[in-house]
Design a protein around this motif. Sequence first.
Motif: not given
Length: 202
Positions: A24, A150-151, A183-184, A186-187, A189, A191
């Motif tokens: 991330l 946000s994450i 949501s995580v 699909s990020n 970085k 993915k």
Amino acid sequence: MPTYKFKYFNARGFGEVSRLLFALAGQEYTDERFTQETWPAEKPNVLLGQMPVLEVDGAAYGQSSAIARFLARRFNFYGSGDIQALEVDQVLGVVQDIINAMIKAFYEKDEARKAQFMTENKEEKLPLYLGMLEKLLVKNGSTGFFVGKSITLADVTVFDICDKIQAMVDFDKFPQVKKCRESVASNPKVKKWVDTRPVTEN
């Protein structure tokens, strides 16, 4: 710039949250992996005699939760301020309850008791803990994240545990947890990491 080396087994296990945080953050690091064959020779050299180990500029540190929290703070995935950090930590506490329940079943040697624990986890404990996570996500406005929009470490940790328990859970029954997981995932970085990381059994 600091240098990082992360040492763990060739598995996701207790090391994957930290690897996801590195991904991330877009932070380069050495991902050193050990097998059951190579670990015995390394064990005497390890600070606490167990992994994972994080080396920062050559200095070694242990304990998976301490490492993940450190990386989250350093890479700004621990929320903003003490209250958001508290919100992250309460999620980590629920996930630890899930881990404890799973470990109890995994290490039980009596097959009958193991089967009983697995049934209890699937029918009682996992629904209980996932229900708690569901409530926390609703409390945050059903944004798909546990803290803000946000994450944070909370989302990454839940993403990781969901990966480990997915065979035992119908996530359609926990739509907010499912949304957070997506949501995580699909990020870009995350993915990229998930698509390219070494294939392991666990």
